[in-house]
Design a protein around this motif. Structure first.
Motif, PDB file in Angstrom:
ATOM      1  N   SER A 128      -4.186  -0.300 -12.304  1.00 16.46           N
ATOM      2  CA  SER A 128      -4.584  -1.249 -11.262  1.00 16.46           C
ATOM      3  C   SER A 128      -5.979  -0.908 -10.782  1.00 16.46           C
ATOM      4  O   SER A 128      -6.509   0.165 -11.084  1.00 16.46           O
ATOM      5  CB  SER A 128      -3.604  -1.176 -10.096  1.00 16.46           C
ATOM      6  OG  SER A 128      -2.316  -1.562 -10.522  1.00 16.46           O
ATOM      7  N   GLU A 130      -8.670  -0.663  -7.365  1.00 11.83           N
ATOM      8  CA  GLU A 130      -8.687  -0.400  -5.922  1.00 11.83           C
ATOM      9  C   GLU A 130      -8.894  -1.683  -5.101  1.00 11.83           C
ATOM     10  O   GLU A 130      -8.264  -1.876  -4.063  1.00 11.83           O
ATOM     11  CB  GLU A 130      -9.842   0.593  -5.671  1.00 11.83           C
ATOM     12  CG  GLU A 130     -10.090   0.942  -4.239  1.00 11.83           C
ATOM     13  CD  GLU A 130      -9.273   2.145  -3.768  1.00 11.83           C
ATOM     14  OE1 GLU A 130      -8.776   2.911  -4.616  1.00 11.83           O
ATOM     15  OE2 GLU A 130      -9.127   2.297  -2.550  1.00 11.83           O
ATOM     16  N   LEU A 133      -5.601  -4.127  -5.958  1.00 10.22           N
ATOM     17  CA  LEU A 133      -4.302  -3.457  -6.131  1.00 10.22           C
ATOM     18  C   LEU A 133      -3.561  -3.986  -7.368  1.00 10.22           C
ATOM     19  O   LEU A 133      -2.430  -3.587  -7.638  1.00 10.22           O
ATOM     20  CB  LEU A 133      -3.396  -3.595  -4.889  1.00 10.22           C
ATOM     21  CG  LEU A 133      -4.020  -3.251  -3.536  1.00 10.22           C
ATOM     22  CD1 LEU A 133      -3.007  -3.506  -2.409  1.00 10.22           C
ATOM     23  CD2 LEU A 133      -4.506  -1.815  -3.500  1.00 10.22           C
ATOM     24  N   THR A 328      -0.811  -3.754   4.382  1.00 12.81           N
ATOM     25  CA  THR A 328      -0.942  -2.520   3.610  1.00 12.81           C
ATOM     26  C   THR A 328      -2.029  -1.633   4.198  1.00 12.81           C
ATOM     27  O   THR A 328      -3.142  -2.097   4.421  1.00 12.81           O
ATOM     28  CB  THR A 328      -1.310  -2.873   2.159  1.00 12.81           C
ATOM     29  OG1 THR A 328      -0.302  -3.735   1.625  1.00 12.81           O
ATOM     30  CG2 THR A 328      -1.405  -1.637   1.288  1.00 12.81           C
ATOM     31  N   THR A 356       4.659   2.420  -1.547  1.00  6.62           N
ATOM     32  CA  THR A 356       4.776   1.455  -2.627  1.00  6.62           C
ATOM     33  C   THR A 356       5.888   1.898  -3.575  1.00  6.62           C
ATOM     34  O   THR A 356       6.436   2.992  -3.444  1.00  6.62           O
ATOM     35  CB  THR A 356       3.445   1.255  -3.368  1.00  6.62           C
ATOM     36  OG1 THR A 356       3.592   0.121  -4.234  1.00  6.62           O
ATOM     37  CG2 THR A 356       3.062   2.482  -4.191  1.00  6.62           C
ATOM     38  N   LEU A 380      -3.319   5.202  -5.858  1.00  9.45           N
ATOM     39  CA  LEU A 380      -2.792   4.257  -4.856  1.00  9.45           C
ATOM     40  C   LEU A 380      -1.385   4.642  -4.415  1.00  9.45           C
ATOM     41  O   LEU A 380      -1.032   4.553  -3.245  1.00  9.45           O
ATOM     42  CB  LEU A 380      -2.792   2.830  -5.425  1.00  9.45           C
ATOM     43  CG  LEU A 380      -4.169   2.170  -5.596  1.00  9.45           C
ATOM     44  CD1 LEU A 380      -4.059   0.888  -6.415  1.00  9.45           C
ATOM     45  CD2 LEU A 380      -4.813   1.884  -4.239  1.00  9.45           C
ATOM     46  N   LEU A 384      -0.711   4.696  -0.320  1.00 15.94           N
ATOM     47  CA  LEU A 384      -0.400   3.351   0.181  1.00 15.94           C
ATOM     48  C   LEU A 384       0.864   3.326   1.042  1.00 15.94           C
ATOM     49  O   LEU A 384       1.896   3.886   0.670  1.00 15.94           O
ATOM     50  CB  LEU A 384      -0.241   2.432  -1.037  1.00 15.94           C
ATOM     51  CG  LEU A 384      -0.212   0.924  -0.823  1.00 15.94           C
ATOM     52  CD1 LEU A 384      -0.695   0.232  -2.098  1.00 15.94           C
ATOM     53  CD2 LEU A 384       1.146   0.395  -0.435  1.00 15.94           C
TER      54      LEU A 384
END
Ligand code: PLP
Length: 398
Positions: A128, A130, A133, A328, A356, A380, A384
């Protein structure tokens, strides 16, 4: 880089997060995402019961499909029992066959990946970026250039020898993926594009609705999504023939006849019941209000978090209009200990937050699946946190 912080400094930051959320949602317990039934739900449900058409036939299904097509700008929408079934059928219609590989982000809900496995195909995990996402088209292009070859207009994995048939980007938490970049990769490598738009009803790119860029797009109306039918999903089409086939496949592939039961392929009982569609029609009438509230909630979080060091609230990518399905926050640096400290402090305070999803390649059923380097997805994952996101929290009076 991991910043090493003393435990008391971390607790202080977690306390600041609790305080910031409290300033937005008030002094009460809040869930991650509550449904809201403030429209004509009772009226339509009663009408549905009174008609006795609660099941697989009825006018609410037709109306819900028409409403979805009108709202998204898709030519057709076919309603099904849930978003996972929508993905399953969309992949079959995309031509995914046993032994194929399908590219899918490692950072997604397991339904996207399971749907690939239901086709007896192999998920192939991609990284993914930044900014969105979602799938990183630039990294994916470089990776596919090195690891695949084209043979008579088809893409093959040079390592496994399997055909890579399709690419399934997902618009994470309602933030649109870099769809132009993703479309270009799909075109250049001969991949069918199916968009998992389960989280992005109401999210657009340059005014065009997510889920309408690929051959098909799928939606979910699960209890925690932007609108809910209890359980439900839909497939979006720009090809009426394909939509007709989808309707056929999701209704046991039965041929129309006054009394005979004839079925010309192995279909599914995936049709959305009329009673669920009745709920969907009432929810669609409120969708613009829900999104306005969710967008207002975003600005409130952004303002409340201003000044908290090394934390930012994710904002819609440029050129995009996001539904802000799940709000988020991101830590500036990968730090699982700090992430978990914030999760503990917020949940202890009655403010429901969640990390996540565990990345797909870490899950037992998919541990052996092929994957590209997942540097950003892994970063992430440790940074996250989703915040309480119900539309009601963003209503103007609150
Ligand atoms: C919710 C969701 C789905 C589908 O879920 P259902 O519960 O089957 O409706 C698929 N993909 C993603 C990314 C989702 O968030």
């Amino acid at each position: 880089m991991n910043t090493v912080q003393a435990p008391h400094a971390q607790s202080a930051l977690a306390a600041q997060v609790v305080d910031a959320i409290r300033r937005v949602v008030g002094d009460k317990q809040v869930a991650l995402h509550d449904p809201q039934f403030s429209g004509r739900e009772w009226e339509y449900l009663k009408d549905c019961l009174d008609s006795t058409f609660v099941s697989s036939v009825g006018r609410y299904v037709d109306r819900f499909e028409a409403d979805l097509a009108a709202y998204t700008g898709a030519q057709n929408a076919v309603a099904v029992v849930n978003g996972t079934a929508a993905l399953h059928v969309a992949l079959l219609l995309a031509g995914v066959e046993a032994g194929d590989e399908v590219l899918v982000p490692a950072l997604t809900f397991i339904a996207t990946t399971n749907a690939i496995a239901y086709c007896a195909a192999v998920p192939h995990f991609v990284d993914s970026e930044e900014r969105t996402l979602g799938v990183d088209p630039h990294a994916l292009r470089v990776y596919l250039s090195e690891t695949t070859e084209q043979r008579s207009g088809a893409c093959f994995n040079k390592t496994t020898g399997r055909r890579i048939r399709a690419l399934v980007p997902m618009h994470a938490f309602g933030h649109p993926v870099d769809i132009e970049g993703v479309l270009a990769v799909a075109r250049d490598f001969n991949l069918v594009l199916v968009e998992d738009a389960a989280e992005s009803l109401g999210s657009t790119v340059e005014g065009r609705h997510t889920g309408t860029f690929g051959l098909m797009g799928t939606l979910s109306f699960n209890g925690n999504k932007t609108i809910t039918t209890g359980g439900g999903g839909a497939i979006l089409f720009n090809d009426t023939e394909l939509a007709k086939h989808a309707k056929h496949l999701t209704t046991t592939a039965k041929l129309a006849h006054r009394w005979e039961y004839h079925h010309d392929e192995i279909g599914f009982n995936y049709r959305l019941p009329n009673i669920n569609a009745a709920l969907g029609c009432a929810q669609m009438e409120q969708l613009p209000d829900f999104i306005e509230s969710k967008r207002r909630l975003f600005t409130r979080y952004r303002d409340a978090f201003t000044g908290i060091p090394d934390i930012r609230i994710v904002e819609e990518p440029p050129g995009c209009h996001a539904n802000y399905w799940l709000q988020t926050m991101l830590l500036a640096n990968p730090d699982r200990v700090l992430r978990d400290e914030i999760l503990a402090a917020t949940n202890d305070a009655g403010l429901m937050t969640r990390p996540t999803w565990t990345l797909m390649h870490r899950l037992k059923p998919y541990a052996a699946s092929p994957r590209m380097p997942l540097t950003t997805a892994e970063s992430l994952e440790s940074r996250l946190i989703n915040l309480p996101s119900s539309a009601a929290l963003g209503q103007s009076a609150s």
